[in-house]
Design a protein around this motif. Structure first.
Motif, PDB file in Angstrom:
ATOM      1  N   GLY A  91       0.955  -1.242  -0.059  1.00 61.51           N
ATOM      2  CA  GLY A  91      -0.196   0.024   0.093  1.00 61.51           C
ATOM      3  C   GLY A  91       0.897   1.291  -0.035  1.00 61.51           C
ATOM      4  O   GLY A  91       0.273   2.360  -0.053  1.00 61.51           O
ATOM      5  N   THR A  92       2.154   0.931  -0.206  1.00 59.04           N
ATOM      6  CA  THR A  92       3.111   2.275   0.174  1.00 59.04           C
ATOM      7  C   THR A  92       3.311   3.088  -1.222  1.00 59.04           C
ATOM      8  O   THR A  92       3.249   4.238  -1.180  1.00 59.04           O
ATOM      9  N   ILE A  93       3.270   2.296  -2.284  1.00 62.06           N
ATOM     10  CA  ILE A  93       3.695   3.045  -3.454  1.00 62.06           C
ATOM     11  C   ILE A  93       2.667   3.745  -4.083  1.00 62.06           C
ATOM     12  O   ILE A  93       1.506   3.098  -3.942  1.00 62.06           O
ATOM     13  N   GLY A  94       2.811   5.082  -4.294  1.00 66.68           N
ATOM     14  CA  GLY A  94       1.760   6.048  -4.807  1.00 66.68           C
ATOM     15  C   GLY A  94       1.365   6.917  -3.544  1.00 66.68           C
ATOM     16  O   GLY A  94       0.409   7.766  -3.640  1.00 66.68           O
ATOM     17  N   LYS A  95       1.631   6.409  -2.296  1.00 66.00           N
ATOM     18  CA  LYS A  95       1.050   7.208  -1.067  1.00 66.00           C
ATOM     19  C   LYS A  95       1.884   8.404  -0.902  1.00 66.00           C
ATOM     20  O   LYS A  95       2.996   8.399  -1.110  1.00 66.00           O
ATOM     21  N   LYS A  96       1.365   9.352  -0.336  1.00 63.85           N
ATOM     22  CA  LYS A  96       2.297  10.542   0.311  1.00 63.85           C
ATOM     23  C   LYS A  96       2.694   9.879   1.520  1.00 63.85           C
ATOM     24  O   LYS A  96       1.830   9.516   2.314  1.00 63.85           O
ATOM     25  N   VAL A  97       3.882  10.077   1.862  1.00 62.16           N
ATOM     26  CA  VAL A  97       4.634   9.304   3.249  1.00 62.16           C
ATOM     27  C   VAL A  97       5.508  10.365   3.674  1.00 62.16           C
ATOM     28  O   VAL A  97       5.939  11.413   3.268  1.00 62.16           O
ATOM     29  N   ARG A  98       5.425  10.220   5.019  1.00 66.53           N
ATOM     30  CA  ARG A  98       6.558  10.846   5.903  1.00 66.53           C
ATOM     31  C   ARG A  98       7.606  10.153   6.185  1.00 66.53           C
ATOM     32  O   ARG A  98       7.211   8.756   6.922  1.00 66.53           O
ATOM     33  N   ILE A  99       8.843  10.460   5.890  1.00 68.50           N
ATOM     34  CA  ILE A  99       9.890   9.481   6.360  1.00 68.50           C
ATOM     35  C   ILE A  99      10.591   9.935   7.567  1.00 68.50           C
ATOM     36  O   ILE A  99      10.893  11.119   7.723  1.00 68.50           O
ATOM     37  N   GLU A 100      11.114   8.998   8.648  1.00 72.86           N
ATOM     38  CA  GLU A 100      11.717   9.532   9.720  1.00 72.86           C
ATOM     39  C   GLU A 100      12.968   8.337   9.676  1.00 72.86           C
ATOM     40  O   GLU A 100      12.872   7.233   9.822  1.00 72.86           O
ATOM     41  N   THR A 101      14.123   9.192   9.760  1.00 67.69           N
ATOM     42  CA  THR A 101      15.626   8.606   9.893  1.00 67.69           C
ATOM     43  C   THR A 101      16.048   9.014  11.307  1.00 67.69           C
ATOM     44  O   THR A 101      15.361   9.875  12.054  1.00 67.69           O
ATOM     45  N   TYR A 102      17.125   8.552  11.969  1.00 70.53           N
ATOM     46  CA  TYR A 102      17.670   9.067  13.319  1.00 70.53           C
ATOM     47  C   TYR A 102      17.502  10.426  13.413  1.00 70.53           C
ATOM     48  O   TYR A 102      17.259  10.983  14.449  1.00 70.53           O
ATOM     49  N   ASP A 103      18.154  10.946  12.248  1.00 73.10           N
ATOM     50  CA  ASP A 103      18.581  12.596  12.449  1.00 73.10           C
ATOM     51  C   ASP A 103      17.698  13.464  11.442  1.00 73.10           C
ATOM     52  O   ASP A 103      18.198  14.519  11.251  1.00 73.10           O
TER      53      ASP A 103
END
Ligand code: BTN
Length: 248
Positions: free
Chosen positions: A199-211
C-alpha cells in the motif's frame, strides 16, 4: 517441523541466535508465549503479551550477502499470502516490512544476521503478529486478528501454514536468483511480488530516520529494496533505512 516453544523468553531473537550458534537447522523456529524484552526495528520495544504470535526463524545461508535482504521481503509476502488464504484478510505490506490491515499494524518484522568473514552464518527473521491479543490499548494504530474477526483463532495452525508458505516463497523466488546479482537491470521477482501487495507505492509518506525527516510521494521500490521518494521539488530520494508513515 522444527519448532521450539517457550512459555517465556526475553526475546525469541536471542534464543534463536543461541540455537543457531549451537547448530539448529535451517527453517527452525523459536516461539514464545510472552517476551519480557521483545524488540522492534530502530531499537524500539515490542510489547509481547499473551495471545500474540511472537517467533523467530533461523535461516542458513541461501544467498550471498548482497542478496540476503531478499528473504525479508519473502517473509512479509509469505505472511500476507497466509493471512489471505486462511482468514481471507485483505492485508497490505508497508515499506520496509510491516503488515497492515486498513492502515493499522497487524504484524512487524525484524531481521538480524551473523557473519563469519564475508559469509553469512545465519539470518534470523523475527515476526510479531497480533493474533489473540488486544494491542490497541497500548498502541492505537495496531490491530489483531481477533479484533478483526471478533473471535480468537488457532495460532499453532497459523504458524505451521506460514512456515510452509514461507518455504514455498523462498524456493520460488529467492534460491533461483543466486546468479543474477550482477545484471544491472535485474529486478528480483520477490520485489515484483512484494510491490503487488504494497500500500506504500503511490502514497504520500513521511520518512523519519535517526536525524532527519521529510515528506514526499513514494514512487517505487528499487531492485535493492530501497524506497524511492519524490519530494515536492521533484527530486528523488532513496531511503534504505528508517520509518515510513502513510499520510493518506
Ligand atoms: C517492528 O515492527 O519494529 C518489528 C517487530 C518484531 C517483533 C518480533 S516478535 C518476535 C521477535 N522477537 C523480538 O524480540 N522481536 C521480534
Amino acid at each position: 517441523d522444527n519448532i521450539h516453544y517457550f512459555p517465556m523468553l526475553n526475546s525469541t531473537m536471542d534464543k534463536a541466535r543461541e540455537l543457531a550458534r549451537a547448530d539448529a537447522s535451517h527453517m527452525s523456529a523459536v516461539v514464545a508465549e510472552v517476551q519480557q524484552s521483545g524488540r522492534g526495528r530502530l531499537n524500539r520495544k515490542w510489547v509481547s503479551q499473551e495471545g500474540g504470535l511472537w517467533f523467530s526463524m533461523i535461516l542458513r545461508p541461501l544467498l550471498p550477502p548482497p542478496l540476503a535482504w531478499q528473504v525479508n521481503f519473502a517473509a512479509s509476502v509469505a505472511m500476507s499470502i497466509t493471512l489471505k488464504k486462511i482468514f481471507d484478510l485483505d492485508v497490505r505490506v508497508k515499506w520496509p516490512n510491516d503488515i497492515l490491515y486498513q492502515e493499522r499494524k497487524l504484524a512487524g518484522l525484524l531481521s538480524e544476521m551473523e557473519t563469519e568473514g564475508d559469509m553469512i552464518s545465519f539470518v534470523i527473521i523475527g515476526i510479531g503478529l497480533n493474533v489473540n491479543n488486544s494491542p490497541s490499548k497500548a498502541e492505537p494504530n495496531a490491530i489483531s486478528i481477533m479484533d478483526i474477526l471478533g473471535k480468537p483463532v488457532h495460532r499453532r495452525n497459523l504458524l505451521s501454514d506460514f512456515l510452509d508458505q514461507f518455504e514455498a516463497t523462498v524456493d520460488e523466488h529467492v534460491k533461483k536468483q543466486k546468479h543474477s546479482s550482477d545484471s544491472a537491470s535485474f529486478t528480483p521477482s520477490i520485489i515484483t511480488q512484494w510491490k503487488e501487495m504494497t500500500g506504500t507505492i503511490g502514497k504520500k509518506v513521511r520518512i523519519e530516520t535517526y536525524d532527519d525527516f521529510f515528506e514526499g510521494v513514494a514512487v517505487d521500490v528499487d531492485d535493492t529494496g530501497a524506497l524511492l521518494i519524490e519530494k515536492d521539488d521533484g527530486t528523488i530520494c532513496k531511503v534504505i533505512y528508517g520509518d515510513c508513515f502513510h499520510q493518506g
